[in-house]
Write a protein that holds these residues in place. Structure first.
Motif, PDB file in Angstrom:
ATOM      1  N   PHE A 135       0.839  -1.201   0.000  1.00  0.00           N
ATOM      2  CA  PHE A 135       0.000   0.000   0.000  1.00  0.00           C
ATOM      3  C   PHE A 135       0.875   1.253   0.000  1.00  0.00           C
ATOM      4  N   SER A 136       0.401   2.289  -0.669  1.00  0.00           N
ATOM      5  CA  SER A 136       1.117   3.564  -0.640  1.00  0.00           C
ATOM      6  C   SER A 136       0.852   4.239   0.701  1.00  0.00           C
ATOM      7  N   PHE A 137       1.674   5.229   1.044  1.00  0.00           N
ATOM      8  CA  PHE A 137       1.433   5.912   2.321  1.00  0.00           C
ATOM      9  C   PHE A 137       0.072   6.601   2.319  1.00  0.00           C
ATOM     10  N   ALA A 138      -0.342   7.147   1.170  1.00  0.00           N
ATOM     11  CA  ALA A 138      -1.663   7.783   1.088  1.00  0.00           C
ATOM     12  C   ALA A 138      -2.757   6.776   1.455  1.00  0.00           C
ATOM     13  N   GLU A 139      -2.569   5.539   1.038  1.00  0.00           N
ATOM     14  CA  GLU A 139      -3.560   4.502   1.364  1.00  0.00           C
ATOM     15  C   GLU A 139      -3.519   4.136   2.849  1.00  0.00           C
ATOM     16  N   VAL A 140      -2.301   4.075   3.390  1.00  0.00           N
ATOM     17  CA  VAL A 140      -2.154   3.786   4.826  1.00  0.00           C
ATOM     18  C   VAL A 140      -2.836   4.878   5.655  1.00  0.00           C
ATOM     19  N   LYS A 141      -2.617   6.116   5.262  1.00  0.00           N
ATOM     20  CA  LYS A 141      -3.209   7.247   5.993  1.00  0.00           C
ATOM     21  C   LYS A 141      -4.732   7.201   5.910  1.00  0.00           C
ATOM     22  N   ASP A 142      -5.228   6.907   4.732  1.00  0.00           N
ATOM     23  CA  ASP A 142      -6.681   6.824   4.552  1.00  0.00           C
ATOM     24  C   ASP A 142      -7.274   5.690   5.406  1.00  0.00           C
TER      25      ASP A 142
END
Ligand code: HMN
Length: 291
Positions: free
Chosen positions: A113-120
């Motif tokens: 997962f990208s960090f944007a996905e982790v944050k979401d």
């Protein structure tokens, strides 16, 4: 939300031999942690709880039993992270309704997962519940790394209030402490508790505290009082114990040790293996060597 701190056992789960949850055993594990280990809290549904091998209803059942047994005697953190984010959202509400003091979620793993996905993922889990979230950072098992800048982005959401830091990167730990002095920072590797405490963690969450909680508290208290020599003496004994436990199989050995202490800690759940006679013999010896 009240800031969490202190010594938390990552609670083991007692299973029957057929893999079903042993409610009586789970209750005894909770009691032993409160009455003998004298922990400040429990981290429920973590790696040590064999959580990622369980179904949703089983996770609910464990959260319920633990809260029912512990009442308000200690703090409780519910680990609700899952690759099934609907399940995480559901369990976050479930544990909050039960009165858990905090949620925690492992970083989503397996897929890259990208960090944007982790944050979401974190923002989604916490969005509709009135509770706080401790990020469960354990890169050696998940493969997921988070930089200081990225932690800063996560903490932009004020409901994300801390991190369980299961990594041996003391440079990152120090940078975290400097950058986020108000966030709850928990050490996750019991064998590195002394250096982590010197760097200013607010507490520790560990599997071996289920058996060795009294020594864990001594290390934490000595280190915070600046009594490093005393803390190191206890860390040395603790690490002799942990080294023996890891060699013999972590969760199974902890459970057999607890059985020696009169706690119905049961079996591990498949795909984790059954105890061999040799493993049981070794675990009993380990227990009586250190306790
Ligand atoms: C959990 O989620 O169950 C624990 O908090 C994880 C905890 O950090 C433990 N890590 C694992 O079991 C992977 C440690 O207590 C670890 O077991 C111990 O330091 C021995 O290596």
């Amino acid at each position: 939300y009240p800031k969490l701190q202190g010594i938390y056992s990552a609670l083991l789960t007692s299973f029957n031999h057929d893999g079903t949850i042993n409610e009586k055993g789970v209750r005894e594990l909770v009691r032993y942690n409160i009455d003998v280990n004298k922990v400040d809290g429990l981290y429920v549904g973590g790696s040590t709880g064999e959580n990622f091998m369980l179904g949703t209803q089983e996770k609910e059942e464990i959260f319920k039993i633990v809260k029912d047994e512990a009442k308000d005697q200690i703090k409780l953190i519910a680990q609700v992270g899952s690759l099934n984010i609907k399940e995480s959202v559901h369990l976050a509400k479930f544990a909050t309704d039960l009165g858990y003091d905090s949620l925690s979620a492992v970083t989503p793993f397996y897929y890259k997962f990208s960090f944007a996905e982790v944050k979401d993922y974190y923002n989604t889990i916490i969005e509709n519940v009135d509770n706080q979230m401790i990020v469960y950072f354990i890169p050696f098992l998940t493969g997921v790394n988070i930089s200081i800048e990225q932690f800063g982005e996560l903490f932009a959401n004020e409901k994300i209030t801390g991190c369980k830091f299961t990594a041996g990167d003391f440079y990152l730990l120090e940078r975290f402490r400097k950058a986020f002095p108000d966030k709850a920072l928990f050490a996750g590797f019991d064998e590195m508790m002394l250096p982590a405490t010197v760097l200013g963690v607010d507490g520790a969450i560990g599997s071996t505290f289920n058996v060795n909680g009294v020594r864990a508290r001594q290390i934490f208290d000595f280190a915070r009082e600046g009594k490093i020599k005393e803390a190191l003496d206890v860390q040395h004994v603790t690490n002799d114990f942990i080294t023996d436990v890891l060699k013999n199989g972590l969760y199974g050995t902890l459970k057999i040790c607890l059985q020696e202490a009169g706690v119905d800690a049961g079996y591990c759940r498949k795909p984790m293996g059954d105890y061999s006679d040799e493993m049981i013999e070794n675990a009993k010896k380990i227990y009586h060597k250190y306790f």
